[in-house]
Design a protein around this motif. Structure first.
Motif, PDB file in Angstrom:
ATOM      1  N   ALA A 207       0.813  -1.216   0.000  1.00 21.56           N
ATOM      2  CA  ALA A 207       0.000   0.000   0.000  1.00 21.56           C
ATOM      3  C   ALA A 207       0.844   1.263   0.000  1.00 21.56           C
ATOM      4  CB  ALA A 207      -0.917  -0.001   1.212  1.00 21.56           C
ATOM      5  N   LYS A 208       2.185   1.107  -0.118  1.00 21.61           N
ATOM      6  CA  LYS A 208       3.083   2.256  -0.106  1.00 21.61           C
ATOM      7  C   LYS A 208       2.981   3.046   1.201  1.00 21.61           C
ATOM      8  CE  LYS A 208       4.524   1.441  -4.287  1.00 21.61           C
ATOM      9  NZ  LYS A 208       5.908   1.004  -4.536  1.00 21.61           N
ATOM     10  N   GLN A 209       2.829   2.323   2.298  1.00 22.06           N
ATOM     11  CA  GLN A 209       2.733   2.956   3.607  1.00 22.06           C
ATOM     12  C   GLN A 209       4.054   2.843   4.359  1.00 22.06           C
ATOM     13  OE1 GLN A 209      -0.584   1.060   5.538  1.00 22.06           O
ATOM     14  NE2 GLN A 209      -2.119   2.158   4.343  1.00 22.06           N
ATOM     15  N   HIS A 210       4.289   3.799   5.242  1.00 18.58           N
ATOM     16  CA  HIS A 210       5.494   3.882   6.045  1.00 18.58           C
ATOM     17  C   HIS A 210       5.506   2.757   7.081  1.00 18.58           C
ATOM     18  CE1 HIS A 210       8.200   6.774   8.591  1.00 18.58           C
ATOM     19  NE2 HIS A 210       8.905   5.931   7.871  1.00 18.58           N
ATOM     20  N   LEU A 211       6.605   2.039   7.196  1.00 16.38           N
ATOM     21  CA  LEU A 211       6.707   0.966   8.187  1.00 16.38           C
ATOM     22  C   LEU A 211       7.093   1.519   9.552  1.00 16.38           C
ATOM     23  CD1 LEU A 211       8.570  -1.921   6.319  1.00 16.38           C
ATOM     24  CD2 LEU A 211       6.112  -1.529   6.535  1.00 16.38           C
ATOM     25  N   GLU A 212       6.575   0.867  10.601  1.00 12.50           N
ATOM     26  CA  GLU A 212       6.967   1.155  11.972  1.00 12.50           C
ATOM     27  C   GLU A 212       7.578  -0.104  12.575  1.00 12.50           C
ATOM     28  OE1 GLU A 212       3.970   4.601  13.587  1.00 12.50           O
ATOM     29  OE2 GLU A 212       3.315   2.511  13.767  1.00 12.50           O
ATOM     30  N   VAL A 213       8.692   0.066  13.256  1.00  6.97           N
ATOM     31  CA  VAL A 213       9.404  -1.046  13.883  1.00  6.97           C
ATOM     32  C   VAL A 213       9.378  -0.841  15.389  1.00  6.97           C
ATOM     33  CG1 VAL A 213      11.622  -2.233  14.093  1.00  6.97           C
ATOM     34  CG2 VAL A 213      10.897  -1.325  11.876  1.00  6.97           C
ATOM     35  N   PHE A 214       9.020  -1.897  16.129  1.00  2.00           N
ATOM     36  CA  PHE A 214       9.014  -1.814  17.587  1.00  2.00           C
ATOM     37  C   PHE A 214      10.433  -1.969  18.127  1.00  2.00           C
ATOM     38  CE2 PHE A 214       4.541  -3.783  17.312  1.00  2.00           C
ATOM     39  CZ  PHE A 214       3.976  -2.528  17.148  1.00  2.00           C
ATOM     40  N   GLY A 215      10.769  -1.151  19.123  1.00  2.00           N
ATOM     41  CA  GLY A 215      12.098  -1.210  19.703  1.00  2.00           C
ATOM     42  C   GLY A 215      13.123  -0.532  18.807  1.00  2.00           C
ATOM     43  N   ASP A 216      14.391  -0.916  18.971  1.00  2.00           N
ATOM     44  CA  ASP A 216      15.448  -0.291  18.171  1.00  2.00           C
ATOM     45  C   ASP A 216      15.721  -1.027  16.867  1.00  2.00           C
ATOM     46  OD1 ASP A 216      16.766  -2.579  19.006  1.00  2.00           O
ATOM     47  OD2 ASP A 216      18.302  -1.533  20.174  1.00  2.00           O
ATOM     48  N   GLY A 217      14.973  -2.119  16.632  1.00  2.00           N
ATOM     49  CA  GLY A 217      15.125  -2.849  15.368  1.00  2.00           C
ATOM     50  C   GLY A 217      16.325  -3.766  15.306  1.00  2.00           C
ATOM     51  N   SER A 218      17.012  -3.955  16.432  1.00  2.00           N
ATOM     52  CA  SER A 218      18.231  -4.772  16.404  1.00  2.00           C
ATOM     53  C   SER A 218      17.955  -6.259  16.583  1.00  2.00           C
ATOM     54  CB  SER A 218      19.199  -4.301  17.490  1.00  2.00           C
ATOM     55  OG  SER A 218      18.639  -4.502  18.782  1.00  2.00           O
ATOM     56  N   GLN A 219      16.694  -6.632  16.873  1.00  2.00           N
ATOM     57  CA  GLN A 219      16.373  -8.051  17.042  1.00  2.00           C
ATOM     58  C   GLN A 219      16.625  -8.794  15.721  1.00  2.00           C
ATOM     59  OE1 GLN A 219      14.222  -5.366  17.273  1.00  2.00           O
ATOM     60  NE2 GLN A 219      12.443  -5.989  18.465  1.00  2.00           N
ATOM     61  N   LEU A 220      17.226  -9.954  15.819  1.00  2.00           N
ATOM     62  CA  LEU A 220      17.568 -10.738  14.636  1.00  2.00           C
ATOM     63  C   LEU A 220      16.456 -11.719  14.282  1.00  2.00           C
ATOM     64  CD1 LEU A 220      21.282 -11.541  15.491  1.00  2.00           C
ATOM     65  CD2 LEU A 220      20.498  -9.973  13.705  1.00  2.00           C
ATOM     66  N   ARG A 221      16.238 -11.912  12.993  1.00  2.00           N
ATOM     67  CA  ARG A 221      15.352 -12.942  12.465  1.00  2.00           C
ATOM     68  C   ARG A 221      15.993 -13.507  11.193  1.00  2.00           C
ATOM     69  NH1 ARG A 221      13.384 -12.102  16.680  1.00  2.00           N
ATOM     70  NH2 ARG A 221      11.203 -11.817  17.267  1.00  2.00           N
ATOM     71  N   ASP A 222      15.583 -14.712  10.813  1.00  2.00           N
ATOM     72  CA  ASP A 222      16.067 -15.305   9.561  1.00  2.00           C
ATOM     73  C   ASP A 222      14.864 -15.612   8.672  1.00  2.00           C
ATOM     74  OD1 ASP A 222      15.270 -17.256  11.383  1.00  2.00           O
ATOM     75  OD2 ASP A 222      16.650 -18.778  10.605  1.00  2.00           O
ATOM     76  N   PRO A 223      14.343 -14.627   7.949  1.00  2.00           N
ATOM     77  CA  PRO A 223      13.134 -14.826   7.144  1.00  2.00           C
ATOM     78  C   PRO A 223      13.297 -15.984   6.161  1.00  2.00           C
ATOM     79  CG  PRO A 223      13.743 -12.502   7.227  1.00  2.00           C
ATOM     80  CD  PRO A 223      14.875 -13.267   7.815  1.00  2.00           C
ATOM     81  N   LEU A 224      12.253 -16.804   6.083  1.00  2.00           N
ATOM     82  CA  LEU A 224      12.256 -18.006   5.252  1.00  2.00           C
ATOM     83  C   LEU A 224      11.267 -17.824   4.109  1.00  2.00           C
ATOM     84  CD1 LEU A 224      12.970 -21.046   4.762  1.00  2.00           C
ATOM     85  CD2 LEU A 224      11.118 -21.599   6.370  1.00  2.00           C
ATOM     86  N   TYR A 225      11.754 -17.802   2.885  1.00  2.00           N
ATOM     87  CA  TYR A 225      10.881 -17.610   1.728  1.00  2.00           C
ATOM     88  C   TYR A 225      10.089 -18.884   1.464  1.00  2.00           C
ATOM     89  CZ  TYR A 225       9.319 -16.066  -2.886  1.00  2.00           C
ATOM     90  OH  TYR A 225       8.556 -15.704  -3.965  1.00  2.00           O
ATOM     91  N   ILE A 226       8.864 -18.708   1.018  1.00  2.00           N
ATOM     92  CA  ILE A 226       7.936 -19.833   0.886  1.00  2.00           C
ATOM     93  C   ILE A 226       8.469 -20.940  -0.011  1.00  2.00           C
ATOM     94  CG2 ILE A 226       6.680 -18.657  -0.977  1.00  2.00           C
ATOM     95  CD1 ILE A 226       5.206 -21.020   1.727  1.00  2.00           C
ATOM     96  N   ASP A 227       9.151 -20.612  -1.096  1.00  2.00           N
ATOM     97  CA  ASP A 227       9.651 -21.660  -1.998  1.00  2.00           C
ATOM     98  C   ASP A 227      10.672 -22.552  -1.298  1.00  2.00           C
ATOM     99  OD1 ASP A 227       8.035 -20.543  -3.896  1.00  2.00           O
ATOM    100  OD2 ASP A 227       9.641 -19.877  -5.227  1.00  2.00           O
ATOM    101  N   ASP A 228      11.513 -21.950  -0.455  1.00  2.00           N
ATOM    102  CA  ASP A 228      12.474 -22.752   0.295  1.00  2.00           C
ATOM    103  C   ASP A 228      11.769 -23.678   1.289  1.00  2.00           C
ATOM    104  OD1 ASP A 228      14.840 -21.865  -0.894  1.00  2.00           O
ATOM    105  OD2 ASP A 228      15.041 -20.169   0.473  1.00  2.00           O
ATOM    106  N   ALA A 229      10.724 -23.168   1.944  1.00  2.00           N
ATOM    107  CA  ALA A 229       9.961 -23.999   2.874  1.00  2.00           C
ATOM    108  C   ALA A 229       9.298 -25.159   2.158  1.00  2.00           C
ATOM    109  CB  ALA A 229       8.913 -23.155   3.597  1.00  2.00           C
TER     110      ALA A 229
END
Length: 351
Positions: A207-229
């Motif tokens: 929707a071309k909307q501005h993102l908001e991140v909770f905290g300082d954004g330093s939390q790590l994640r390893d996003p998994l794309y659907i094709d790999d899953a």
């Protein structure tokens, strides 16, 4: 390709949801005979449009897996069962714990009991979650990490993991569990409230909307794309195995949530994200940083994730720029601006 699925009878529970529909489409293309079961429970992401590309080739049964006696005719001939049904919202689980217990635990117990009766020894691949580990005591998180879920969703999903393990150890079923990290990609539900941060990010970016991140954004994640899953599930569906096991399935690299937001914003062409304090409700179930150690599945089955986040999010946004009308509930406030934004993207891409 996985030519061994040619002619196989495959049953997918939760098959109209995000993961289940992508798996169904891939299996049809590999020549499998696919049946999907989905209760289309409100808030769980089921969507008939998800299987539109293969709808004429897929048998659809609407119903809960807890009513497993009704499913005997499709359980019995199955060569492989992908068990993906369940509640997907961690926040919802905290608000409605009994509903979560029904959908993520009790229904699975009934389903597995019926499978063991009418199709003893059948291969079942269950979609678990990183949420069972709770707040990581070390990184990356391997399969030996202590269990310590911080919400009802993690507790009930872990109960289902143990059901699958017990039936395997009793020799009644050939079950295996894949614990998934933050999954994203085409066909994820955008109008379901209280999902994880990636669905919220994608909804706003389309929707071309501005993102908001909770905290300082330093939390790590390893996003998994659907094709790999999907590749991980296909690999375990027909792999030779000798005992129950659990495998972590994560993305190719850990990224800070702030960086995930910046990459998505750049690709979507919106302003960089803003950062604000955690809401109390979210903070209570936040686990901090998490990324998976996937060496077990890599060493035993040579599965390796290949889609990096910048590539995966670009494919995801492109999909929704064409398909958004099927993934936004027009009854929701503010939806018109989303659809208008999507139409604008589609018009520009056609020029």
């Amino acid at each position: 390709m996985n030519p061994t699925y040619q002619g196989q009878e495959v049953l997918i529970t939760g098959g109209l949801g995000f993961l289940g529909s992508n798996l169904a489409i891939r299996l049809v293309n590999l020549g499998a005979r696919v049946t999907v079961v989905d209760a289309l429970v409100n808030g769980c992401g089921g969507n008939l449009h998800n299987i539109a590309p293969v709808s004429e080739c897929v048998r659809v049964i609407q119903g809960r897996i807890g009513d497993a006696r009704r499913l005997r005719k499709v359980i019995r001939p199955a060569n492989v069962i992908f068990n993906l049904a369940g509640e997907v919202s961690h926040s919802h689980s905290m608000r409605f714990p009994k509903r979560d217990a029904l959908l993520n635990a009790s229904d699975h117990l009934g389903f597995l009991e019926e499978c063991s009766n009418v199709a003893p020894g059948v291969r079942i691949v269950y979609a678990g979650t990183r949420q069972i580990y709770g707040i990581p005591r070390y990184l990356p998180v391997d399969e030996d990490h202590p269990v310590g879920p911080v919400d009802f969703n993690g507790i009930h999903k872990y109960a289902a993991v143990m059901y699958h393990e017990l039936y395997a150890r009793l020799g009644k079923l050939d079950s295996v569990v894949l614990n998934l990290t933050n999954l994203y990609g085409p066909r994820m539900a955008l109008s379901v409230p209280c999902q994880g941060f990636l669905a919220n990010f994608v909804r706003k970016l389309v929707a071309k909307q501005h993102l908001e991140v909770f905290g300082d954004g330093s939390q790590l994640r390893d996003p998994l794309y659907i094709d790999d899953a999907v590749e991980a599930f296909l690999t375990l569906g027909l792999a030779d195995r000798h005992a129950f096991n659990l495998y972590n399935v994560g993305g190719p690299e850990p990224l800070e949530i702030g960086e995930i937001a910046r990459i998505g914003s750049r690709i979507a062409g919106v302003l960089p994200p803003a950062f604000r304090p955690f809401p109390d409700e979210t903070k209570r179930i936040d686990i901090g940083s998490y990324y998976a150690d996937c060496r077990r599945i890599q060493q035993e089955f040579q599965w390796v994730p290949s889609v990096r986040f910048n590539e995966g999010i670009e494919c995801t946004l492109s999909f929704y720029s064409q398909e958004l009308a099927h993934y936004i509930d027009p009854a929701h406030d503010g939806v018109r601006c989303l659809l208008d934004a999507s139409s604008s993207v589609k018009t520009r891409s056609a020029r």
